[in-house]
Design a protein around this motif. Structure first.
Motif, PDB file in Angstrom:
ATOM      1  N   GLN A   1      12.705 -35.805  33.647  1.00  0.00           N
ATOM      2  CA  GLN A   1      11.262 -35.636  33.479  1.00  0.00           C
ATOM      3  C   GLN A   1      10.961 -35.209  32.050  1.00  0.00           C
ATOM      4  O   GLN A   1      11.652 -34.362  31.484  1.00  0.00           O
ATOM      5  CB  GLN A   1      10.731 -34.579  34.440  1.00  0.00           C
TER       6      GLN A   1
ATOM      7  N   THR B   1      -3.756 -41.472  23.348  1.00  0.00           N
ATOM      8  CA  THR B   1      -2.880 -40.777  24.267  1.00  0.00           C
ATOM      9  C   THR B   1      -1.480 -40.791  23.678  1.00  0.00           C
ATOM     10  O   THR B   1      -0.988 -41.859  23.288  1.00  0.00           O
ATOM     11  CB  THR B   1      -2.882 -41.447  25.651  1.00  0.00           C
TER      12      THR B   1
ATOM     13  N   TRP C   1       9.790 -42.037  29.642  1.00  0.00           N
ATOM     14  CA  TRP C   1       8.462 -41.777  29.095  1.00  0.00           C
ATOM     15  C   TRP C   1       7.800 -40.655  29.866  1.00  0.00           C
ATOM     16  O   TRP C   1       7.936 -40.565  31.097  1.00  0.00           O
ATOM     17  CB  TRP C   1       7.592 -43.030  29.199  1.00  0.00           C
ATOM     18  N   GLY C   2       7.062 -39.827  29.151  1.00  0.00           N
ATOM     19  CA  GLY C   2       6.246 -38.828  29.807  1.00  0.00           C
ATOM     20  C   GLY C   2       4.940 -39.439  30.290  1.00  0.00           C
ATOM     21  O   GLY C   2       4.681 -40.633  30.104  1.00  0.00           O
ATOM     22  N   GLN C   3       4.089 -38.596  30.861  1.00  0.00           N
ATOM     23  CA  GLN C   3       2.838 -39.087  31.440  1.00  0.00           C
ATOM     24  C   GLN C   3       1.717 -39.186  30.399  1.00  0.00           C
ATOM     25  O   GLN C   3       0.694 -39.812  30.654  1.00  0.00           O
ATOM     26  CB  GLN C   3       2.384 -38.167  32.590  1.00  0.00           C
TER      27      GLN C   3
ATOM     28  N   THR D   1      -0.401 -37.190  26.868  1.00  0.00           N
ATOM     29  CA  THR D   1      -1.377 -36.136  26.637  1.00  0.00           C
ATOM     30  C   THR D   1      -2.402 -36.662  25.634  1.00  0.00           C
ATOM     31  O   THR D   1      -2.061 -37.343  24.662  1.00  0.00           O
ATOM     32  CB  THR D   1      -0.691 -34.840  26.118  1.00  0.00           C
TER      33      THR D   1
ATOM     34  N   VAL E   1       7.652 -33.790  30.056  1.00  0.00           N
ATOM     35  CA  VAL E   1       6.310 -33.262  30.311  1.00  0.00           C
ATOM     36  C   VAL E   1       5.682 -32.853  28.987  1.00  0.00           C
ATOM     37  O   VAL E   1       6.162 -31.932  28.319  1.00  0.00           O
ATOM     38  CB  VAL E   1       6.349 -32.070  31.278  1.00  0.00           C
TER      39      VAL E   1
ATOM     40  N   TYR F   1       2.546 -40.107  23.960  1.00  0.00           N
ATOM     41  CA  TYR F   1       3.612 -40.128  24.948  1.00  0.00           C
ATOM     42  C   TYR F   1       4.927 -39.665  24.334  1.00  0.00           C
ATOM     43  O   TYR F   1       5.326 -40.126  23.254  1.00  0.00           O
ATOM     44  CB  TYR F   1       3.804 -41.541  25.497  1.00  0.00           C
TER      45      TYR F   1
END
Length: 124
Positions: free
Chosen positions: A3, A93, A114-116, A118, A5, A95
């Motif tokens: 993960q 955004t 890949w992160g979600q 921000t 984040v 990533y």
């Protein structure tokens, strides 16, 4: 399970600064290339920066050179993106990505995690 984040995205005025953070879990952080991509509305995703496992090779997109700084803290399993002198065109955004055990990194490497994302909004 790996993960990534991200945190730190926000709204800021042009000329301001932000620091993005990305904390990784589920992988041996020290061994992997880490990086940041961004995607603005209506535009293709593009690399911002990447850093090898020991920091001896760093890549920056031309558009952010001299304004952004990538760094990593192995003790915290975290990679950072310090963004200064922000411009409206930095709105996107952002990533966090991780790659392989590479000796170098760049825009065309096969980043597989890949992160979600921000969101960063820079207002004029």
């Amino acid at each position: 399970q790996v993960q990534l984040v991200e945190s730190g995205g926000s709204s800021v005025q042009s000329g301001g600064s932000l620091r993005l953070s990305c904390t990784a879990s589920g992988l041996t952080f020290d061994g992997y290339v880490m990086g940041w991509f961004r995607q603005a509305p209506g535009k293709e995703r593009e690399i911002v920066s990447c850093i090898t496992w020991n920091g001896d090779m760093i890549f920056y997109a031309d558009s952010v050179k001299g304004r952004f700084t990538i760094s990593r803290d192995s003790a915290k399993n975290t990679v950072y993106l310090q963004m200064n002198s922000l411009k409206s065109e930095d709105t996107a955004t952002y990533y966090c990505v991780s790659g392989g055990r590479w000796r170098a990194c760049g825009p065309h490497d096969p980043y597989n995690r890949w992160g979600q994302g921000t969101q960063v909004i820079v207002s004029a």
